[in-house]
Design a protein around this motif. Structure first.
Motif, PDB file in Angstrom:
ATOM      1  N   UNK A 196     -19.260  -6.983-109.957  1.00 59.32           N
ATOM      2  CA  UNK A 196     -19.079  -6.387-108.627  1.00 59.32           C
ATOM      3  C   UNK A 196     -18.964  -7.467-107.559  1.00 59.32           C
ATOM      4  N   UNK A 197     -19.796  -8.503-107.636  1.00 59.21           N
ATOM      5  CA  UNK A 197     -19.743  -9.584-106.651  1.00 59.21           C
ATOM      6  C   UNK A 197     -18.453 -10.386-106.786  1.00 59.21           C
ATOM      7  N   UNK A 199     -15.595  -9.236-107.799  1.00 59.31           N
ATOM      8  CA  UNK A 199     -14.524  -8.403-107.238  1.00 59.31           C
ATOM      9  C   UNK A 199     -14.514  -8.479-105.705  1.00 59.31           C
ATOM     10  N   UNK A 200     -15.710  -8.530-105.116  1.00 59.20           N
ATOM     11  CA  UNK A 200     -15.782  -8.586-103.653  1.00 59.20           C
ATOM     12  C   UNK A 200     -15.317  -9.927-103.103  1.00 59.20           C
ATOM     13  N   UNK A 201     -15.627 -11.008-103.816  1.00 54.25           N
ATOM     14  CA  UNK A 201     -15.370 -12.347-103.294  1.00 54.25           C
ATOM     15  C   UNK A 201     -14.032 -12.942-103.726  1.00 54.25           C
ATOM     16  N   UNK A 202     -13.376 -12.354-104.721  1.00 56.21           N
ATOM     17  CA  UNK A 202     -12.130 -12.931-105.219  1.00 56.21           C
ATOM     18  C   UNK A 202     -11.110 -11.838-105.495  1.00 56.21           C
ATOM     19  N   UNK A 203     -10.051 -11.829-104.688  1.00 56.43           N
ATOM     20  CA  UNK A 203      -8.974 -10.872-104.918  1.00 56.43           C
ATOM     21  C   UNK A 203      -8.271 -11.160-106.240  1.00 56.43           C
ATOM     22  N   UNK A 204      -8.185 -12.435-106.596  1.00 51.58           N
ATOM     23  CA  UNK A 204      -7.556 -12.819-107.863  1.00 51.58           C
ATOM     24  C   UNK A 204      -8.349 -12.247-109.044  1.00 51.58           C
ATOM     25  N   UNK A 205      -9.674 -12.358-108.984  1.00 55.28           N
ATOM     26  CA  UNK A 205     -10.495 -11.798-110.052  1.00 55.28           C
ATOM     27  C   UNK A 205     -10.293 -10.288-110.141  1.00 55.28           C
ATOM     28  N   UNK A 206     -10.332  -9.611-108.990  1.00 56.46           N
ATOM     29  CA  UNK A 206     -10.180  -8.154-108.979  1.00 56.46           C
ATOM     30  C   UNK A 206      -8.835  -7.747-109.585  1.00 56.46           C
ATOM     31  N   UNK A 207      -7.793  -8.497-109.259  1.00 58.10           N
ATOM     32  CA  UNK A 207      -6.465  -8.188-109.810  1.00 58.10           C
ATOM     33  C   UNK A 207      -6.454  -8.324-111.329  1.00 58.10           C
ATOM     34  N   UNK A 208      -7.028  -9.421-111.815  1.00 56.26           N
ATOM     35  CA  UNK A 208      -7.043  -9.644-113.264  1.00 56.26           C
ATOM     36  C   UNK A 208      -7.963  -8.633-113.963  1.00 56.26           C
ATOM     37  N   UNK A 209      -9.092  -8.314-113.333  1.00 59.44           N
ATOM     38  CA  UNK A 209     -10.024  -7.354-113.936  1.00 59.44           C
ATOM     39  C   UNK A 209      -9.358  -5.990-114.086  1.00 59.44           C
ATOM     40  N   UNK A 210      -8.621  -5.593-113.083  1.00 58.74           N
ATOM     41  CA  UNK A 210      -7.964  -4.288-113.122  1.00 58.74           C
ATOM     42  C   UNK A 210      -6.810  -4.239-114.120  1.00 58.74           C
TER      43      UNK A 210
END
Length: 278
Positions: A196-197, A199-210
């Protein structure tokens, strides 16, 4: 003076661990063969005052993170670690959480590989333990930076030389590996909080996670830019620990190479610097 079963157990386990076994210099005359309170505090990453209060019964409710750190520093077996959690009024981590116990055998391997940079990570890429040469090579991390995924996406704190392409490939592999870990340990609250943290701090991480990719991060050849020694190109192997989900990251140099010479020099210069800083 107040005392508790927790304090009694901590003193007993501290007395049986020699400084040499914990990778510390013996240092002058000692009243006991075991660790001093200050040494246990250093190994566990907590204050010496807190160790004293735990042993004297003036602090009786340590957090799960502190108990885990004490168990590693004291080199407890799996049964002893579970007992320590219960003495602290906590439930031992269950099967749905990421394993973080380091067995005595893994401790002994690190002791015997003193000339090789080695670190132990859990399945969520939290660094649990590192020998002095690994710390001299890669730097000393604290707090959230002990997590390799966090460092690669948020703080970007790394001595490893990277191109945009190699960084992107590493980030993809780390996210896919972390997703696989999350699927295996759905009850791990610390892992859920980490994701969760991130995803909040890194748009790149959120994109790859999704994106939903699932894979494993394995080995590679890396160039580390060391501030004192200069560049070292080393083989990095990630080895699984049998019967656990721990990973050992091991750096080696080709025998007889200039990189092997630099690594040997680091074993002298780098670890001396750590001793002075400590």
């Amino acid at each position: 003076m107040a005392t508790t079963a927790l304090g009694t157990a901590l003193r007993h386990w501290r007395d049986r661990v020699s400084p040499e076994a914990a990778g510390l210099p013996a240092g002058g005359r000692r009243r006991a063969a075991g660790l001093r309170r200050e040494e246990l505090a250093q190994l566990a990453g907590i204050s010496a005052d807190y160790v004293i209060r735990l042993e004297q019964g003036r602090a009786t409710s340590p957090s799960a993170q502190v108990v885990e750190a004490l168990a590693r520093a004291l080199r407890l077996t799996a049964d002893e670690r579970a007992h320590l959690f219960r003495l602290a009024g906590l439930h031992p981590p269950g099967p749905g959480t990421v394993p973080r116990h380091i067995t005595p055998g893994v401790h002994r391997m690190l002791d015997r590989l003193s000339g090789t940079p080695v670190a132990v990570f859990d399945a969520a890429w939290n660094q649990l333990l590192a020998n002095p040469l690994y710390t001299a090579l890669m730097g000393e991390w604290r707090g959230r930076d002990l997590n390799g995924v966090w460092r690669n996406f948020v703080t970007r704190d790394s001595r490893v030389r990277q191109t945009p392409e190699s960084r992107g490939a590493l980030q993809e592999a780390l996210v896919a590996d972390l997703r696989r870990t999350a699927d295996r340990y759905p009850a791990d609250q610390a892992l859920r909080a980490l994701v969760a943290d991130l995803r909040r701090h890194s748009a790149r991480f959120a994109q790859l996670w999704d994106s939903g990719a699932v894979a494993a991060h394995d080995s590679g050849r890396k160039t580390i830019d060391h501030p004192q020694i200069g560049p070292l190109t080393l083989d990095c192997d990630v080895l699984g620990v049998a019967g656990s989900d721990l990973r050992m990251m091991v750096y080696t140099a080709e025998p007889g190479s200039a990189d092997a010479d630099r690594l040997a020099l680091l074993g002298v210069v780098g670890t001396q610097s750590l001793d002075v800083a400590g």
